[in-house]
Design a protein around this motif. Structure first.
Motif, mmCIF file in Angstrom:
data_model
loop_
_atom_site.group_PDB
_atom_site.id
_atom_site.type_symbol
_atom_site.label_atom_id
_atom_site.label_comp_id
_atom_site.label_asym_id
_atom_site.label_seq_id
_atom_site.Cartn_x
_atom_site.Cartn_y
_atom_site.Cartn_z
ATOM 1 N N LEU A 271 -20.222 52.317 26.892
ATOM 2 C CA LEU A 271 -19.531 51.053 26.631
ATOM 3 C C LEU A 271 -18.948 50.461 27.902
ATOM 4 O O LEU A 271 -18.798 49.242 28.018
ATOM 5 C CB LEU A 271 -18.405 51.271 25.616
ATOM 6 C CG LEU A 271 -18.833 51.546 24.172
ATOM 7 C CD1 LEU A 271 -17.613 51.916 23.351
ATOM 8 C CD2 LEU A 271 -19.537 50.352 23.574
ATOM 9 N N VAL B 179 -23.339 45.338 26.100
ATOM 10 C CA VAL B 179 -24.066 44.725 24.977
ATOM 11 C C VAL B 179 -25.231 43.888 25.491
ATOM 12 O O VAL B 179 -26.345 43.937 24.952
ATOM 13 C CB VAL B 179 -23.097 43.868 24.135
ATOM 14 C CG1 VAL B 179 -23.873 43.081 23.083
ATOM 15 C CG2 VAL B 179 -22.046 44.746 23.462
ATOM 16 N N ASN C 260 -30.945 51.882 23.230
ATOM 17 C CA ASN C 260 -30.233 51.359 22.060
ATOM 18 C C ASN C 260 -29.476 52.457 21.337
ATOM 19 O O ASN C 260 -28.348 52.270 20.880
ATOM 20 C CB ASN C 260 -31.224 50.704 21.099
ATOM 21 C CG ASN C 260 -31.952 49.533 21.731
ATOM 22 O OD1 ASN C 260 -31.451 48.924 22.654
ATOM 23 N ND2 ASN C 260 -33.146 49.240 21.245
ATOM 24 N N ILE D 252 -29.230 44.248 24.667
ATOM 25 C CA ILE D 252 -29.962 43.157 24.002
ATOM 26 C C ILE D 252 -31.109 42.652 24.872
ATOM 27 O O ILE D 252 -32.259 42.547 24.417
ATOM 28 C CB ILE D 252 -28.992 42.001 23.661
ATOM 29 C CG1 ILE D 252 -27.981 42.453 22.607
ATOM 30 C CG2 ILE D 252 -29.774 40.786 23.154
ATOM 31 C CD1 ILE D 252 -26.926 41.407 22.297
ATOM 32 N N PHE E 136 -26.285 53.681 23.285
ATOM 33 C CA PHE E 136 -25.217 52.698 23.178
ATOM 34 C C PHE E 136 -24.622 52.703 21.766
ATOM 35 O O PHE E 136 -23.405 52.588 21.596
ATOM 36 C CB PHE E 136 -25.763 51.313 23.514
ATOM 37 C CG PHE E 136 -24.698 50.297 23.773
ATOM 38 C CD1 PHE E 136 -24.137 50.175 25.027
ATOM 39 C CD2 PHE E 136 -24.234 49.468 22.764
ATOM 40 C CE1 PHE E 136 -23.146 49.232 25.280
ATOM 41 C CE2 PHE E 136 -23.250 48.537 22.997
ATOM 42 C CZ PHE E 136 -22.708 48.416 24.259
ATOM 43 N N ILE F 268 -17.665 45.987 28.328
ATOM 44 C CA ILE F 268 -18.272 46.152 27.001
ATOM 45 C C ILE F 268 -19.294 45.056 26.734
ATOM 46 O O ILE F 268 -20.409 45.318 26.273
ATOM 47 C CB ILE F 268 -17.170 46.151 25.908
ATOM 48 C CG1 ILE F 268 -16.265 47.386 26.073
ATOM 49 C CG2 ILE F 268 -17.792 46.131 24.517
ATOM 50 C CD1 ILE F 268 -15.092 47.410 25.122
ATOM 51 N N VAL F 269 -18.911 43.809 27.045
ATOM 52 C CA VAL F 269 -19.852 42.697 26.853
ATOM 53 C C VAL F 269 -21.077 42.879 27.734
ATOM 54 O O VAL F 269 -22.214 42.634 27.312
ATOM 55 C CB VAL F 269 -19.151 41.353 27.162
ATOM 56 C CG1 VAL F 269 -20.155 40.206 27.155
ATOM 57 C CG2 VAL F 269 -18.047 41.088 26.146
ATOM 58 N N GLY G 266 -20.779 53.510 20.624
ATOM 59 C CA GLY G 266 -20.042 52.562 19.796
ATOM 60 C C GLY G 266 -19.452 53.203 18.554
ATOM 61 O O GLY G 266 -18.318 52.911 18.156
#
Length: 294
Positions: free
Chosen positions: A144, A115, A55, A119, A58, A111-112, A62
């Motif tokens: 990313l 994420v 986390n 998560i 990342f 990028i998605v 970001g």
């Protein structure tokens, strides 16, 4: 001197280059300072809270992206020529959005994907994973755009996050690092299987990387630390499989390699044959025709 500098700065091209250079240098310095501060804070947080460094890595990437994005906006707003271009682009925002969306769909997918990795945590920094048909390795970083994996050969495998999000991931350390490796070997049909099983169990249990993963119930029931089963009758050999536990995938790989050598030596000293395919050729001479004598 000051007057000469002012004259140069009146040139829109030179003034634009100066502003761009200043903003770029400021963004680079600011991002380095922010990352160093975050590194110091997150290192303590990981150590104290036993947190997940994935986390934090990342998040740092970001923050860097946001800093340079703000710098780009400042450059566009500070240079009159670029400001007019920006206003023109805003006026045709629909066309611009379609063009940018089409050209950057892969970048946004990465990028998605990054994420989603943060998560849902299919893996974390430090996990040993295998993505699809790629070689297994240790996750070093999640950015990313991509994920960096250090292979067993100390080579870096860079995989886009969009590919990882849609691939099958084999994670050897997501909940429990211990692994059970299968050591399979074939012996001849004339071999004493009880003797073969005893040799496999002895060679596995005396290896320094072997661990006893039995539960108290297994020990009470008399389950051996190394379970050996006959799994196949092949054309020229009986195949046995030994289930051997180690603390990690790397330990399992080393143990398995050592077992190939030690088991062969143990079989040779105990007269156990490791067969290989062969054929018996039978020639019948009784039906051969006698040559005619003239």
């Amino acid at each position: 001197m000051i007057t000469l500098i002012n004259e140069y700065l009146k040139n829109p091209v030179i003034s634009g280059l100066v502003i761009t250079s200043i903003v770029l240098v400021a963004c680079i310095i600011l991002s380095k300072v922010v990352r160093k501060v975050l590194d110091r804070y997150f290192d303590k947080a990981v150590e104290v809270l036993k947190g997940d460094p994935t986390n934090y890595n990342f998040f740092k990437n970001g923050v860097t992206f946001v800093i340079f994005l703000i710098g780009t906006i400042v450059v566009f707003r500070s240079i009159p020529g670029l400001r007019s271009i920006g206003n023109t682009l805003v006026a045709s925002a629909g066309i611009l959005a379609a063009i940018v969306g089409f050209a950057s769909q892969q970048a946004f997918a990465n990028i998605v994907g990054g994420v989603f990795i943060v998560i849902f945590k299919p893996f974390r920094v430090g996990d040993v994973i295998k993505v699809g048909t790629e070689n297994p390795g240790t996750v070093e970083d999640i950015t990313l755009r991509h994920t960096i994996i250090n292979s067993l050969e100390n080579r870096r495998i860079v995989i886009p996050n969009s590919i990882i999000s849609s691939a099958t991931i084999l994670n050897s350390t997501i909940t429990d690092e211990k692994v059970c490796i299968f050591f399979e070997i074939g012996v001849s049909y004339s071999a004493n299987l009880d003797k073969v099983i005893a040799i496999l169990q002895k060679e596995a249990m005396q290896h320094p990387l072997f661990i006893d993963n039995r539960t108290p119930e297994d020990k009470e029931a008399g389950t051996p630390a190394v379970v050996v089963r006959t799994i196949a009758w092949n054309e020229s050999a009986i195949t046995l499989r030994a289930s051997i536990w180690t603390n990690s995938s790397l330990d399992g790989f080393i143990l398995k390699c050592d077992m190939f050598k030690s088991v062969k030596e143990a079989f040779e000293s105990n007269g156990v044959e490791i067969p290989y395919p062969y054929r018996n050729v039978i020639i019948k001479q009784g039906n051969m025709l006698e040559p005619e004598v003239s």
